[in-house]
Design a protein around this motif. Structure first.
Motif, PDB file in Angstrom:
ATOM      1  N   GLN A  88     -47.909 -16.173 -34.685  1.00 40.97           N
ATOM      2  CA  GLN A  88     -46.655 -16.109 -35.419  1.00 40.97           C
ATOM      3  C   GLN A  88     -45.508 -15.959 -34.423  1.00 40.97           C
ATOM      4  O   GLN A  88     -45.592 -15.155 -33.484  1.00 40.97           O
ATOM      5  CB  GLN A  88     -46.653 -14.911 -36.381  1.00 40.97           C
ATOM      6  CG  GLN A  88     -45.351 -14.739 -37.152  1.00 40.97           C
ATOM      7  CD  GLN A  88     -45.318 -13.453 -37.968  1.00 40.97           C
ATOM      8  OE1 GLN A  88     -46.282 -12.683 -37.990  1.00 40.97           O
ATOM      9  NE2 GLN A  88     -44.212 -13.211 -38.642  1.00 40.97           N
ATOM     10  N   VAL A  89     -44.445 -16.734 -34.604  1.00 46.08           N
ATOM     11  CA  VAL A  89     -43.271 -16.582 -33.753  1.00 46.08           C
ATOM     12  C   VAL A  89     -42.074 -16.208 -34.614  1.00 46.08           C
ATOM     13  O   VAL A  89     -41.978 -16.584 -35.784  1.00 46.08           O
ATOM     14  CB  VAL A  89     -42.962 -17.856 -32.942  1.00 46.08           C
ATOM     15  CG1 VAL A  89     -44.091 -18.175 -31.986  1.00 46.08           C
ATOM     16  CG2 VAL A  89     -42.679 -19.041 -33.849  1.00 46.08           C
ATOM     17  N   ALA A  90     -41.155 -15.470 -34.010  1.00 50.74           N
ATOM     18  CA  ALA A  90     -39.981 -14.994 -34.735  1.00 50.74           C
ATOM     19  C   ALA A  90     -38.853 -14.744 -33.735  1.00 50.74           C
ATOM     20  O   ALA A  90     -39.057 -14.770 -32.522  1.00 50.74           O
ATOM     21  CB  ALA A  90     -40.311 -13.723 -35.509  1.00 50.74           C
ATOM     22  N   SER A  91     -37.676 -14.489 -34.261  1.00 56.99           N
ATOM     23  CA  SER A  91     -36.479 -14.337 -33.443  1.00 56.99           C
ATOM     24  C   SER A  91     -36.353 -12.940 -32.848  1.00 56.99           C
ATOM     25  O   SER A  91     -36.628 -11.931 -33.504  1.00 56.99           O
ATOM     26  CB  SER A  91     -35.235 -14.638 -34.290  1.00 56.99           C
ATOM     27  OG  SER A  91     -34.055 -14.335 -33.569  1.00 56.99           O
ATOM     28  N   HIS A  92     -35.894 -12.917 -31.587  1.00 60.59           N
ATOM     29  CA  HIS A  92     -35.539 -11.656 -30.930  1.00 60.59           C
ATOM     30  C   HIS A  92     -34.114 -11.750 -30.379  1.00 60.59           C
ATOM     31  O   HIS A  92     -33.780 -11.137 -29.369  1.00 60.59           O
ATOM     32  CB  HIS A  92     -36.536 -11.371 -29.802  1.00 60.59           C
ATOM     33  CG  HIS A  92     -36.545  -9.950 -29.333  1.00 60.59           C
ATOM     34  ND1 HIS A  92     -36.495  -8.870 -30.195  1.00 60.59           N
ATOM     35  CD2 HIS A  92     -36.615  -9.420 -28.079  1.00 60.59           C
ATOM     36  CE1 HIS A  92     -36.535  -7.748 -29.480  1.00 60.59           C
ATOM     37  NE2 HIS A  92     -36.589  -8.052 -28.207  1.00 60.59           N
ATOM     38  N   GLY A  93     -33.309 -12.563 -31.095  1.00 61.96           N
ATOM     39  CA  GLY A  93     -31.938 -12.767 -30.661  1.00 61.96           C
ATOM     40  C   GLY A  93     -31.833 -13.855 -29.608  1.00 61.96           C
ATOM     41  O   GLY A  93     -32.835 -14.307 -29.050  1.00 61.96           O
ATOM     42  N   TYR A  94     -30.616 -14.293 -29.315  1.00 60.65           N
ATOM     43  CA  TYR A  94     -30.427 -15.396 -28.386  1.00 60.65           C
ATOM     44  C   TYR A  94     -30.491 -14.945 -26.923  1.00 60.65           C
ATOM     45  O   TYR A  94     -31.105 -15.601 -26.089  1.00 60.65           O
ATOM     46  CB  TYR A  94     -29.095 -16.091 -28.637  1.00 60.65           C
ATOM     47  CG  TYR A  94     -28.872 -17.253 -27.698  1.00 60.65           C
ATOM     48  CD1 TYR A  94     -29.566 -18.453 -27.866  1.00 60.65           C
ATOM     49  CD2 TYR A  94     -27.987 -17.135 -26.619  1.00 60.65           C
ATOM     50  CE1 TYR A  94     -29.393 -19.506 -26.987  1.00 60.65           C
ATOM     51  CE2 TYR A  94     -27.804 -18.189 -25.738  1.00 60.65           C
ATOM     52  CZ  TYR A  94     -28.514 -19.368 -25.919  1.00 60.65           C
ATOM     53  OH  TYR A  94     -28.348 -20.403 -25.036  1.00 60.65           O
ATOM     54  N   ASP A  95     -29.847 -13.829 -26.593  1.00 55.93           N
ATOM     55  CA  ASP A  95     -29.833 -13.404 -25.189  1.00 55.93           C
ATOM     56  C   ASP A  95     -30.141 -11.913 -25.041  1.00 55.93           C
ATOM     57  O   ASP A  95     -29.790 -11.298 -24.047  1.00 55.93           O
ATOM     58  CB  ASP A  95     -28.498 -13.734 -24.536  1.00 55.93           C
ATOM     59  CG  ASP A  95     -27.317 -13.079 -25.243  1.00 55.93           C
ATOM     60  OD1 ASP A  95     -27.541 -12.232 -26.124  1.00 55.93           O
ATOM     61  OD2 ASP A  95     -26.158 -13.425 -24.913  1.00 55.93           O
ATOM     62  N   HIS A  96     -30.809 -11.355 -26.031  1.00 54.86           N
ATOM     63  CA  HIS A  96     -31.245  -9.950 -26.010  1.00 54.86           C
ATOM     64  C   HIS A  96     -30.080  -8.966 -26.025  1.00 54.86           C
ATOM     65  O   HIS A  96     -30.193  -7.835 -25.567  1.00 54.86           O
ATOM     66  CB  HIS A  96     -32.164  -9.669 -24.821  1.00 54.86           C
ATOM     67  CG  HIS A  96     -33.192  -8.606 -25.096  1.00 54.86           C
ATOM     68  ND1 HIS A  96     -32.990  -7.270 -24.806  1.00 54.86           N
ATOM     69  CD2 HIS A  96     -34.431  -8.683 -25.627  1.00 54.86           C
ATOM     70  CE1 HIS A  96     -34.060  -6.571 -25.155  1.00 54.86           C
ATOM     71  NE2 HIS A  96     -34.950  -7.406 -25.665  1.00 54.86           N
ATOM     72  N   SER A  97     -28.948  -9.378 -26.578  1.00 57.57           N
ATOM     73  CA  SER A  97     -27.812  -8.456 -26.720  1.00 57.57           C
ATOM     74  C   SER A  97     -28.059  -7.483 -27.863  1.00 57.57           C
ATOM     75  O   SER A  97     -28.739  -7.807 -28.837  1.00 57.57           O
ATOM     76  CB  SER A  97     -26.532  -9.241 -27.020  1.00 57.57           C
ATOM     77  OG  SER A  97     -26.177 -10.067 -25.943  1.00 57.57           O
ATOM     78  N   HIS A  98     -27.485  -6.301 -27.754  1.00 56.26           N
ATOM     79  CA  HIS A  98     -27.500  -5.351 -28.859  1.00 56.26           C
ATOM     80  C   HIS A  98     -26.755  -5.954 -30.045  1.00 56.26           C
ATOM     81  O   HIS A  98     -25.557  -6.255 -29.943  1.00 56.26           O
ATOM     82  CB  HIS A  98     -26.816  -4.043 -28.461  1.00 56.26           C
ATOM     83  CG  HIS A  98     -27.572  -3.221 -27.471  1.00 56.26           C
ATOM     84  ND1 HIS A  98     -28.411  -2.205 -27.853  1.00 56.26           N
ATOM     85  CD2 HIS A  98     -27.609  -3.266 -26.123  1.00 56.26           C
ATOM     86  CE1 HIS A  98     -28.932  -1.641 -26.775  1.00 56.26           C
ATOM     87  NE2 HIS A  98     -28.465  -2.268 -25.714  1.00 56.26           N
ATOM     88  N   PHE A  99     -27.415  -6.112 -31.168  1.00 57.02           N
ATOM     89  CA  PHE A  99     -26.752  -6.677 -32.344  1.00 57.02           C
ATOM     90  C   PHE A  99     -25.574  -5.815 -32.793  1.00 57.02           C
ATOM     91  O   PHE A  99     -24.578  -6.328 -33.301  1.00 57.02           O
ATOM     92  CB  PHE A  99     -27.743  -6.823 -33.496  1.00 57.02           C
ATOM     93  CG  PHE A  99     -28.698  -7.977 -33.361  1.00 57.02           C
ATOM     94  CD1 PHE A  99     -28.637  -8.843 -32.275  1.00 57.02           C
ATOM     95  CD2 PHE A  99     -29.669  -8.207 -34.328  1.00 57.02           C
ATOM     96  CE1 PHE A  99     -29.514  -9.909 -32.156  1.00 57.02           C
ATOM     97  CE2 PHE A  99     -30.552  -9.269 -34.217  1.00 57.02           C
ATOM     98  CZ  PHE A  99     -30.470 -10.119 -33.132  1.00 57.02           C
ATOM     99  N   THR A 100     -25.711  -4.511 -32.634  1.00 56.45           N
ATOM    100  CA  THR A 100     -24.671  -3.601 -33.109  1.00 56.45           C
ATOM    101  C   THR A 100     -23.382  -3.720 -32.302  1.00 56.45           C
ATOM    102  O   THR A 100     -22.337  -3.239 -32.732  1.00 56.45           O
ATOM    103  CB  THR A 100     -25.163  -2.155 -33.064  1.00 56.45           C
ATOM    104  OG1 THR A 100     -25.662  -1.863 -31.743  1.00 56.45           O
ATOM    105  CG2 THR A 100     -26.281  -1.932 -34.075  1.00 56.45           C
TER     106      THR A 100
END
Length: 219
Positions: A88-100
Motif C-alpha cells: 500500500q502506498v500513501a502520501s507523506h506530503g510533497y517535501d516533508h514540511s510541517h503541515f501546520t
C-alpha cells in the motif's frame, strides 16, 4: 505561565477534534480482537527502497509506505514498484514540511502535487500521514474535506534516532506490542533494513499476521 496554558488548551482542543472524527477517517490502532500488526514505513523512496522491497519479498510481508512527493518525482519507477509488489502506498506530503506551518493554499498545492506523482494505488480512498504526525484543527479540517484517511501510528520504533538494528528490533518485539498495533518505521536506514527479519520473525512466532493498514482497517 501563558505558554504552558496555551499548549494545554491546544491539546484539549485537538483531543476534542480527534474524538469527533469518524474512526474510518482517522486511524491509529486496529481491532484488538484480531491478531494483526501493520508495519509502516515513512520517507521513501530513496536509494535503499529496492533493498527494503526485496527484504519484504523474502519475508513475504506486505506493508504500508508513506511516500514523499518530491522523492517520487526523482524516482518515478520506484513509486510504481511498491504497488507492483503488493504494498500500500500513501502520501507523506510533497517535501516533508510541517503541515501546520503551511498556509492553506500551499498545503493544498503540496497535497495535489504528491497525489499527481503517486500513480496507481490499491485503495479507493486517499491515505495520508502528516510529516512528524503534526496536525491541528485547521489541517485536520482541510485533510478530511479532501476525502483523505489520516493514518497515524500506535508504536514508534524510534529508528530515526536509534541506529542499532538489535535495539530497533527489541522496540518492535512481540512483548512490546498488542493486537492492532501500527508500527512506525522509516526507509533509507541500513539498521532498520537489518532489523526487519528479526522483527517479522518474532511477531509471527507470537501468532501475529502482518498486514497493510488498508487491510487492517478495511478502508
Amino acid at each position: 505561565m501563558l505558554g504552558p496554558l496555551r499548549r494545554q488548551l491546544r491539546a484539549v482542543v485537538k483531543d476534542a477534534v480527534y474524538r469527533a472524527i469518524p474512526r474510518s477517517r482517522l486511524v491509529q490502532r486496529g481491532r484488538t480482537d484480531r491478531r494483526q500488526i501493520a508495519l509502516t514505513f515513512d520517507d521513501g523512496p530513496d536509494e535503499l527502497t529496492n533493498a527494503y522491497l526485496d527484504r519484504l519479498d523474502e519475508l513475504d510481508v506486505r506493508a504500508t509506505f508513506f511516500l514523499v512527493g518530491k522523492s517520487c518525482e526523482r524516482r518515478p519507477e520506484l513509486a510504481r514498484e511498491y504497488v507492483r509488489r503488493g504494498h500500500q502506498v500513501a502520501s507523506h506530503g510533497y517535501d516533508h514540511s510541517h503541515f501546520t506551518r503551511l498556509p492553506w493554499r500551499e498545503l493544498r498545492e503540496q497535497l495535489r502535487r504528491t497525489e499527481a506523482v503517486l500513480g496507481l494505488r490499491s485503495t479507493a480512498r486517499r491515505w495520508i500521514r502528516p510529516p512528524y504526525g503534526n496536525v491541528d484543527a485547521r489541517v485536520l479540517a482541510q485533510l478530511l474535506a479532501g476525502g483523505n484517511v489520516l493514518a497515524m501510528w500506535s508504536l514508534d520504533s524510534h529508528d530515526y534516532e536509534i541506529r542499532d538494528a538489535a535495539e530497533v528490533a527489541t522496540r518492535c518485539a512481540a512483548r512490546q506490542v498488542s493486537a492492532g498495533e501500527v508500527i512506525l518505521l522509516h526507509e533509507g536506514q541500513t539498521w532498520t533494513l537489518e532489523a526487519l527479519p528479526r522483527i517479522v520473525g518474532d511477531l509471527r512466532d507470537a501468532g501475529y499476521e502482518l498486514v497493510t493498514m488498508a487491510k487492517m482497517f478495511e478502508v
